[in-house]
Write a protein that holds these residues in place. Structure first.
Motif, mmCIF file in Angstrom:
data_model
loop_
_atom_site.group_PDB
_atom_site.id
_atom_site.type_symbol
_atom_site.label_atom_id
_atom_site.label_comp_id
_atom_site.label_asym_id
_atom_site.label_seq_id
_atom_site.Cartn_x
_atom_site.Cartn_y
_atom_site.Cartn_z
ATOM 1 N N PRO A 50 25.650 3.924 4.993
ATOM 2 C CA PRO A 50 24.812 2.749 4.636
ATOM 3 C C PRO A 50 24.426 2.896 3.129
ATOM 4 O O PRO A 50 24.389 3.934 2.644
ATOM 5 C CB PRO A 50 23.468 3.088 5.520
ATOM 6 C CG PRO A 50 23.565 4.536 5.964
ATOM 7 C CD PRO A 50 25.118 4.741 5.808
ATOM 8 N N GLY A 92 21.124 -1.285 12.212
ATOM 9 C CA GLY A 92 21.956 -0.819 11.160
ATOM 10 C C GLY A 92 21.372 -1.391 9.760
ATOM 11 O O GLY A 92 21.701 -0.773 8.714
ATOM 12 N N ASP A 95 23.916 -1.477 6.522
ATOM 13 C CA ASP A 95 25.015 -0.754 6.937
ATOM 14 C C ASP A 95 26.220 -1.054 5.995
ATOM 15 O O ASP A 95 26.255 -2.287 5.629
ATOM 16 C CB ASP A 95 25.073 -1.464 8.494
ATOM 17 C CG ASP A 95 26.485 -0.935 9.082
ATOM 18 O OD1 ASP A 95 26.399 0.148 9.852
ATOM 19 O OD2 ASP A 95 27.531 -1.658 9.140
ATOM 20 N N VAL A 123 24.875 -5.913 14.313
ATOM 21 C CA VAL A 123 24.494 -4.700 13.580
ATOM 22 C C VAL A 123 23.052 -4.252 13.723
ATOM 23 O O VAL A 123 22.653 -3.078 13.701
ATOM 24 C CB VAL A 123 24.675 -4.843 12.111
ATOM 25 C CG1 VAL A 123 24.043 -3.887 11.008
ATOM 26 C CG2 VAL A 123 26.084 -5.380 11.705
#
Ligand code: G1P
Length: 302
Positions: A136, A166, A222, A253
């Motif tokens: 990330p 995410g 992410d 995500v």
């Protein structure tokens, strides 16, 4: 809301600083000085963002800049000549301070990439795609100065990945009228300082806003964001919006908002910049006296 068992997320090693904007709101001050180098009292705005990233353990900093803003590169780099001059004059304390602020290549990997055209925040982030480390990435908008005990990015990293989301954005509640200046979260639930969301909208009219939870300039995204940005169509203002790419990816995500503990100042506006300078000065005893003195003389003159 039922929380998914959080997998340990990969560490956040990269921070992207979009700094290509022309800073027209601060003209004429920004005619020859990038807005990120405007001082909050004695520290350029960008220094606060750098310090926040450094405190959060970021290993690589990518500045998405503009060819007309080379002063930023000069600022963040250690200046050996200046250092030598200061030391020769016995100003070693000052030299030490400058060296501590500058980015040491042995500690942080610094990269500059250019965004020649103002095609939007999403486009700026995409410009950094080839330079990010795996995992990330953080995005820090230096205009949003967040002062507090703990850096906002450090707080976010500690909370990142909860519930399997995410993408994480920093959020704060704003007045109904103000929603049209921000990305706004569509909130579905909350858990202490983390909000759960099923999407976000860039600068909605108050009547269309899904909530009053506004995104401020800190993101942990992410790594798949770059793929999503590559085919992102222009949105609000004809620009490639980061908000749109995050929102589109949310079903896949996951998205959360993080209510940080610090105080945020919108240093992209003159009012916010003035407030930031006052708050920062007020946190230091020497300058607190000046502010008190000034306030007293104003009252006496009434
Ligand atoms: C950008 C983002 C917006 C976010 C804001 C925070 O907007 O597009 O979603 O809420 O930063 O400061 P800008 O202020 O650059 O127009």
């Amino acid at each position: 809301m039922e929380l998914k068992e959080a997998e340990t997320p990969l560490p956040v090693r990269t921070a992207i600083f979009p700094v290509a904007g022309l800073g027209t709101r601060f003209l004429p001050a920004t005619k020859a000085t990038p807005k990120e180098l405007l001082p909050v009292l004695d520290r350029p705005l960008i220094q606060f963002a750098i310090d926040e990233a450094r405190m959060a353990g970021i290993e690589r900093m990518i500045f998405v800049s503009h060819p007309a803003k080379s002063a930023i590169e000069r600022y963040v780099t250690h200046d050996a000549d200046l250092d030598a001059q200061l030391c020769a004059k016995g100003k070693t304390e000052l030299a030490r301070g400058l060296a501590a602020d500058a980015l040491d290549p042995g500690e942080i990997d610094v990269r500059f990439v250019m965004q020649d055209q103002p095609l939007g925040l999403g486009h700026a982030v995409l410009c950094a795609a080839d330079d990010v480390l795996p995992g990330p990435v953080a995005v820090i908008l230096p205009d949003d100065l967040i002062l507090g005990e703990t850096g906002c990015l450090s707080e976010m990293i500690a909370a990142y990945g909860r519930g399997g989301a995410g993408h994480m954005v920093a959020t704060m509640q704003v007045d109904a009228e103000a929603v049209k200046s921000y990305g706004i979260l569509s909130v579905t639930g909350r858990d202490e300082r983390v909000l759960w969301a099923d999407g976000m909208v860039e600068k909605p009219e108050p009547s269309d806003a899904p909530s009053r939870q506004a995104v401020v300039g800190r993101y942990i995204l992410d790594g798949s964001i770059f793929e999503d940005l590559r085919d992102q169509k222009p949105g609000t203002g004809g620009e490639i919006q980061l908000t749109d790419a995050i929102s589109r990816a949310t079903p896949r995500v996951g998205l959360s908002g993080f209510r940080f503990s610090g105080q945020r100042y919108d240093c992209g506006s003159k009012e916010g910049m003035l407030r930031a300078i006052l708050a920062y000065a007020n946190s230091m005893s020497d300058f607190r006296d000046v502010i008190d003195d000034h306030n007293r003389s104003l009252l006496a003159a009434e």
